[in-house]
Design an enzyme around this catalytic site. Structure first.
Site, PDB file in Angstrom:
ATOM      1  N   GLY A   4       0.589  -0.928   0.118  1.00  0.00           N
ATOM      2  CA  GLY A   4       0.226  -0.196   0.242  1.00  0.00           C
ATOM      3  C   GLY A   4       1.241   1.472   0.028  1.00  0.00           C
TER       4      GLY A   4
ATOM      5  N   GLU B 263       1.946   1.238   6.228  1.00  0.00           N
ATOM      6  CA  GLU B 263       1.355   1.694   6.724  1.00  0.00           C
ATOM      7  C   GLU B 263      -0.099   1.376   6.973  1.00  0.00           C
ATOM      8  OE1 GLU B 263      -0.737   5.703   6.715  1.00  0.00           O
ATOM      9  OE2 GLU B 263       0.681   6.666   7.041  1.00  0.00           O
TER      10      GLU B 263
ATOM     11  N   GLU C  73     -10.720   0.189   7.750  1.00  0.00           N
ATOM     12  CA  GLU C  73     -10.340  -0.161   6.155  1.00  0.00           C
ATOM     13  C   GLU C  73      -9.640  -1.482   5.579  1.00  0.00           C
ATOM     14  OE1 GLU C  73      -7.336   2.760   5.271  1.00  0.00           O
ATOM     15  OE2 GLU C  73      -8.856   4.810   5.995  1.00  0.00           O
TER      16      GLU C  73
ATOM     17  N   SER D 121      -4.426  -6.672   3.937  1.00  0.00           N
ATOM     18  CA  SER D 121      -3.358  -6.399   3.259  1.00  0.00           C
ATOM     19  C   SER D 121      -2.301  -7.491   3.811  1.00  0.00           C
ATOM     20  CB  SER D 121      -4.135  -6.132   2.419  1.00  0.00           C
ATOM     21  OG  SER D 121      -4.880  -5.690   2.098  1.00  0.00           O
TER      22      SER D 121
END
Length: 523
Positions: free
Chosen positions: A180, A246, A255, A260
């Site tokens: 990410g 992060e 979220e 992930s």
């Protein structure tokens, strides 16, 4: 320089430990070196400027226009100077930053005082040598709210701490995956620290901005590959020694980015590889805030109107009332509103399985420090960046510098009453849903006082259902605290009672007992 032609100050010089931009190595010096970095305040060109020199030579690209710049402290001996710059066409402006490292705290303080004085004279309209009068406010001030800037640069300072942590492991030529990657700034930090190669994985359109930012730093770009796609789907040419990310959302888990992060660990990380961050903790404590409770309850008053242009709105009052209380409140609050010491739920990113994050069940047990009305549960989180030399916690705790995550409070529609020393029990049950967030089920209970309570038979219980995806973004600064009549000053929980961990502990000890003041720890 005489007063009639310009600024009142003569040129000032400061010897620095280092000065650098993001894309370049630090220009450092030491007492044993003949090559030193000098910061010089001057107005030779008709503009009040801060220039940097080494070996009496001007360092090109490091000059700062004091009138359009801001100086922020990142630490006792480290500061960040942000200034306006223009492209070659002069049509577009952008901000750039220079990090300044001082030799000691006294020199840092003197430098800041000098910067403020020079800027004050520019803002007050003192004539510069060419006769021009500086604007009373910089472009930065017009564009950015001061509280927002303070929060951003505190966060920037945290990123620099992450960069320092990466230095421990990356300098020996490791492969890094940035999960990410967003703008790609952590990928740049990793490459700057000496990574053999960095894979910046980003699923959103931010991948294009990451490519632009990285391409603009050609010395580092050759060792960074930006991959647009989901970590669940992309393929990499090699395994990674280090995973950086992060992945934190509101209350750490909003979220669902943590999932992930865990998938990336299982797919890309070599056995015994390092994760930054490596541990997350959700902290919880009951709170009392009459102002907040009344504010939320009053939102539903609109639906108590029996004649709103001939329409009776009262049939929806109950639903509206519960609806407003179903929104977790995101803001910064005074830690003295807490009713007891907090407990924490630990998530070890090295060990947890993806499916463990689908449903999080946390039993609650507190001992009230004061007698008051309990209005709900306050929550915040911290994460550990575990370096080989030092462990650093990035915290969102009340009383600590405010971050863009703030804190979160789950407000119950029916408060419960407690006395000092009374036990409060309950449960926080969070179930993941497909909108990348969680449904939260909260219940709090306390025994009522009286003959029946002595026999253990009477409980007062309040519960609520909240959607972490749909919070109420209140985001106020901590409010002044009004002491209840039955509370003595020594009973109040002080801000320093909220543990912010920076001590050197191994992971086993951290998981076992993070602090003697945090209350029971749940895993």
């Amino acid at each position: 320089m005489d007063d009639s032609s310009g600024l009142k100050h003569k040129e000032l010089e400061f010897t620095l430990a280092a000065v650098s931009q993001l894309s370049s190595s630090s220009l450092s010096s030491s007492s044993s070196s003949s090559s030193s970095v000098i910061a010089r305040f001057s107005a030779d060109s008709g503009v009040a400027e801060l220039r940097f020199h080494r070996d009496s030579e001007f360092i090109d690209g490091f000059n700062v226009d004091i009138g359009t710049s801001q100086l922020f402290k990142l630490g006792p001996v480290q500061s960040l100077c942000v200034s306006e710059s223009s492209g070659a066409s002069k049509e577009k402006s952008y901000s750039r930053a220079v990090t300044i490292q001082f030799r000691n705290e006294d020199e840092s303080r003197d430098f800041h005082s000098a910067f403020e004085q020079w800027q004050k004279d520019v803002i007050q309209g003192i004539h510069l040598p060419n006769g021009a009068i500086a604007a009373s406010k910089s472009k930065f001030d017009y564009k950015i709210e001061p509280s927002s800037a303070k929060m951003y640069f505190h966060y920037y300072g945290q990123l620099l701490h992450q960069q320092n942590m990466l230095q421990d492991y990356v300098r020996t030529g490791r492969v890094v995956v940035d999960v990410g990657a967003g703008s790609g700034i952590l990928s740049l930090f990793a490459a700057q620290a000496g990574a053999k190669h960095v894979y910046a994985v980003e699923a959103s359109e931010m991948a294009e901005y990451a490519r632009k930012l990285i391409a603009g730093n050609p010395a580092l770009a050759q060792r960074i590959t930006v991959i647009k796609g989901k970590v669940e789907e992309v393929e990499l040419a090699e395994k990674a020694d280090i995973l950086i990310s992060e992945p934190m959302g509101t209350l750490l888990v909003n979220e669902r980015m943590l999932e992930s992060y865990i998938i990336a660990r299982d797919r890309f990380l070599v056995p015994n590889g390092k994760m930054f961050p490596s541990i997350g903790r959700i902290h919880m404590a009951p709170f009392s805030d009459e102002y907040l409770f009344v504010e939320i309850a009053n939102k539903a008053l609109f639906w108590q109107q029996q004649n709103y242009y001939g329409v009776d709105l009262t049939p929806l009052y109950g639903s509206a009332f519960q609806g407003y209380f179903s929104q977790p409140v995101v803001d910064a609050f005074d830690p003295r509103l807490l009713v007891s010491p907090p407990l924490c739920h630990v998530i070890d990113f090295n060990e947890i399985k993806e499916e463990d994050l689908f449903e999080i069940d946390i039993p609650l047990k507190f001992i009230a420090s004061v007698g008051t009305r309990v209005h709900g549960l306050a929550c915040w989180f911290d994460v550990l960046f575990n370096g080989s030399a030092v462990q650093r916690w990035l915290t969102t705790a009340p009383g600590a510098p405010t971050t863009h995550w703030y804190q979160i409070r789950c407000v119950l529609s029916q408060p419960i009453y407690v006395m000092a020393g009374q036990e409060i029990t309950g449960r926080l049950h969070m179930i993941a849903h497909n909108a990348q967030s969680y449904t939260m089920y909260l219940s709090l209970s306390a025994k009522m006082w009286g003959p029946g309570a002595v026999q253990g038979g009477i409980l007062q219980t309040s519960s609520g259902k909240l959607d972490l995806k749909e919070p109420y973004y209140r985001m106020s600064q901590p409010q002044s605290y009004t002491m209840a009549q039955d509370q003595q000053p020594q009973q109040l929980l002080q801000a320093q009672a909220i543990p912010i961990h920076t001590e050197d502990l191994d992971e086993a000890e951290l998981l076992r007992q993070p602090s003697e003041n945090t209350g029971p720890q749940l895993q």
